[in-house]
Design an enzyme around this catalytic site. Structure first.
Site, PDB file in Angstrom:
ATOM      1  CE  LYS A  11      33.107 -31.860  24.287  1.00 33.12           C
ATOM      2  NZ  LYS A  11      32.936 -31.862  25.756  1.00 33.12           N
TER       3      LYS A  11
ATOM      4  CB  SER B  38      36.583 -31.042  27.145  1.00 33.21           C
ATOM      5  OG  SER B  38      35.242 -31.470  27.326  1.00 33.21           O
TER       6      SER B  38
ATOM      7  CB  SER C 218      33.433 -30.199  29.594  1.00 29.86           C
ATOM      8  OG  SER C 218      34.745 -30.595  29.868  1.00 29.86           O
TER       9      SER C 218
HETATM   10  N1  GLN Z   1      38.171 -30.447  32.986  1.00 27.40           N
HETATM   11  C1  GLN Z   1      37.586 -31.611  33.557  1.00 27.40           C
HETATM   12  C2  GLN Z   1      38.402 -32.823  33.191  1.00 27.40           C
HETATM   13  O1  GLN Z   1      39.400 -32.662  32.611  1.00 27.40           O
HETATM   14  C3  GLN Z   1      36.167 -31.752  33.104  1.00 27.40           C
HETATM   15  C4  GLN Z   1      36.026 -32.328  31.750  1.00 27.40           C
HETATM   16  C5  GLN Z   1      34.600 -32.496  31.333  1.00 27.40           C
HETATM   17  O2  GLN Z   1      33.694 -31.981  31.954  1.00 27.40           O
HETATM   18  N2  GLN Z   1      34.427 -33.285  30.290  1.00 27.40           N
HETATM   19  O3  GLN Z   1      38.045 -33.932  33.457  1.00 27.40           O
END
Ligand code: GLN
Length: 502
Positions: free
Chosen positions: A84, A169, A193
């Protein structure tokens, strides 16, 4: 059946076996992935950088090592993977000159073209395991999002259907693994994420216990929750990749110095005698019926395998979202202060310091990142700190205590990963709260710091559904054992999107 899948779509376990028998080479595997990247990468927008030449050179070196009989103790030797693009990769040599390594953007304009002088722990450990780095995957800017629509470099498309989001994400990682562009990828999980995009893309995603894997070289979003983990096609592969990633790292003060067990040994296929709790609060209002049905049937499979299923209650679940959206923006507002247009990354080039901050940050950050910085700064400001931030930390303690108490009576918990299957690009983009609700089932696990895996458990409306196994802190083994037993029995290990073929 797995043998009938094209090479690029098989598991690490299968292609590793072929490699060690010298029936395929690492170059074959790398070319198969690069072929998929060439075919689907642009359309799905999975990668932000691909290092083709370096990957082929690493593959050839792996083949040479395999020829010399290496590989028996290195299950990732010669296996192509992606990071990532929130993991820094070493891209400068000791003299500060570009060394052919890959840039790091964190999905943000503010780091466009940024080349790091050091490797993240993930890059280092996977390179020590002799896996072959293909490139860096797309993500929501600074990992803030659930759909990958917040990337400054455009949305990622779901390989199951181009019109849909892959989740976020770690959406680029999920889509790349689901579509045969990499055998595994790393992700980061602050509130879901890794698990949510795994669920929406039909693969396995594992967030280990906070502290199990080093955060060194992971661009920080909310440091007390961020955790690195694998996105893979099988639970067995999750065990293999976690084995390479896990372990104490003195460069991350929150990495815990505790022995790393043999995760492969946990994959017994046997769940008899285990007690598994189903928290009633996780079957939230608004959950799609097809998702609930698939998750309930997965629970039935585990019961059929001899696990004892009991209903449990985590009454503070409802407060998870509010807690998370105070704590994480607060930490993000502090972490993101470093992007000042002076030290590295984008600079507006203004002679006036304040003007330079304002213009660099104004143009370098996207709208969701700005929203979170503003939320966080507000929650930490004098007069509001006690009302919001301190309160949220108290609720966090409560949520963690509830998990600990329930998990003292059961071996693991079973829950949905996401209340819905993959949704249309644009469907929730204008409604942050609706988007945040996506993570209602995943973020309490981060708040409590526990390990959680998402495993595919079927389709709803032709789209993948995942369910979670949540475990006690540092008991990744039981999580893997339950998830693997399910996967062996239920067979969704061969679930692949239509792009996998042809
Ligand atoms: N969707 C969650 C957020 O927007 C989790 C994001 C993540 O785990 N990096 O914060």
């Amino acid at each position: 059946m797995p043998g009938t899948l094209p090479l690029a779509d098989r598991t690490i376990a299968e292609v590793g076996e072929l490699l060690r028998r010298r029936e395929v080479s690492s170059r074959d595997l790398t070319e198969a992935c690069l072929g998929r990247i060439a075919r689907d990468g642009e359309r799905l927008n999975t990668f932000l950088a691909v290092g083709e030449e370096r990957a082929l050179a690493a593959a050839d070196a792996a083949d040479a090592a395999l020829k010399d009989g290496g590989g028996a103790d290195k299950p990732l030797l010669g296996i192509p993977y992606a990071l990532k693009d929130i993991f820094v990769t070493r891209a400068l040599d000791d003299d500060g000159q570009p060394n052919g390594g890959l840039p790091t953007t964190a999905g943000s304009r503010i780091l466009e073209g940024y080349r790091c002088a050091y490797a993240s722990s993930a890059e280092e450990r996977l390179s020590n395991a002799r896996a072959v780095l293909l490139g860096k995957t797309n993500l929501d800017e600074f990992a803030m999002g659930s759909s990958n629509e917040n990337s400054a470099y455009g949305p990622v498309h779901n390989p199951w259907d181009d019109r849909l989001v892959p989740g976020g994400s770690s959406g680029g990682s999920a889509a790349a693994v689901a579509s045969g562009q990499a055998f595994f990828a790393t992700g980061t999980d602050t509130g879901g994420s890794i698990r949510q995009p795994a669920s929406l893309s039909g693969i396995v995603g594992f967030k280990p216990t906070y502290g199990r894997v080093s955060r060194y070289g992971m661009v920080a979003f909310a440091s007390s929750l961020d955790q690195c983990g694998p996105l893979v096609r099988s639970v067995g592969d999750a065990a293999t990749v976690l084995q390479a990633l896990a372990g104490h790292d003195p460069r991350d003060s929150t990495s815990v110095d505790t022995p790393v067990p043999d995760y492969g040994a946990a994959l017994t296929g046997d769940v008899r005698g285990l007690k598994l709790g189903v928290p009633r609060e996780y079957f939230v209002a608004g959950m799609e019926p097809g998702v609930e049905a698939a998750v309930r049937s997965a629970i039935g499979v585990l019961e059929g395998l001899g696990a004892e299923i009991v209903e449990v209650s985590l009454p503070s679940t409802d407060h998870g979202l509010a807690t998370y959206y105070i704590i994480t923006p607060a930490e993000a507002s502090a972490n993101l202060a470093r992007y000042d247009g002076v030290r590295y990354g984008l600079s507006a080039g203004d002679d006036d310091l304040i003007e330079n901050y304002v213009r660099t940050r104004g143009s370098g950050f996207g709208p969701e990142v700005k929203r979170r910085i503003i939320l966080g700064t507000y929650a930490l400001s004098a007069g509001y700190y006690d009302a919001y931030y301190v309160k949220a930390q108290q609720v966090r303690t409560l949520i963690k205590a509830e998990f600990d108490s329930v998990l003292s009576g059961v071996d693991a918990l079973l829950a949905p990963t996401s209340p819905s299957v993959a949704f249309k690009i644009g469907a929730k983009a204008d409604d942050p709260l609706l988007m945040y609700l996506n993570d209602a089932c995943t973020l309490p696990v981060n708040i409590a710091g526990l390990p959680g895996i998402s495993v595919p458990c079927g389709l709803s409306d032709g789209l993948p559904v995942g369910f979670q196994v949540i475990g006690r802190a540092f008991d990744e083994s039981t999580v893997l054992r339950v998830a693997d037993a399910y996967q062996r029995a239920a067979g969704f290990i061969d679930l692949r999107p239509p792009t996998a073929y042809g």
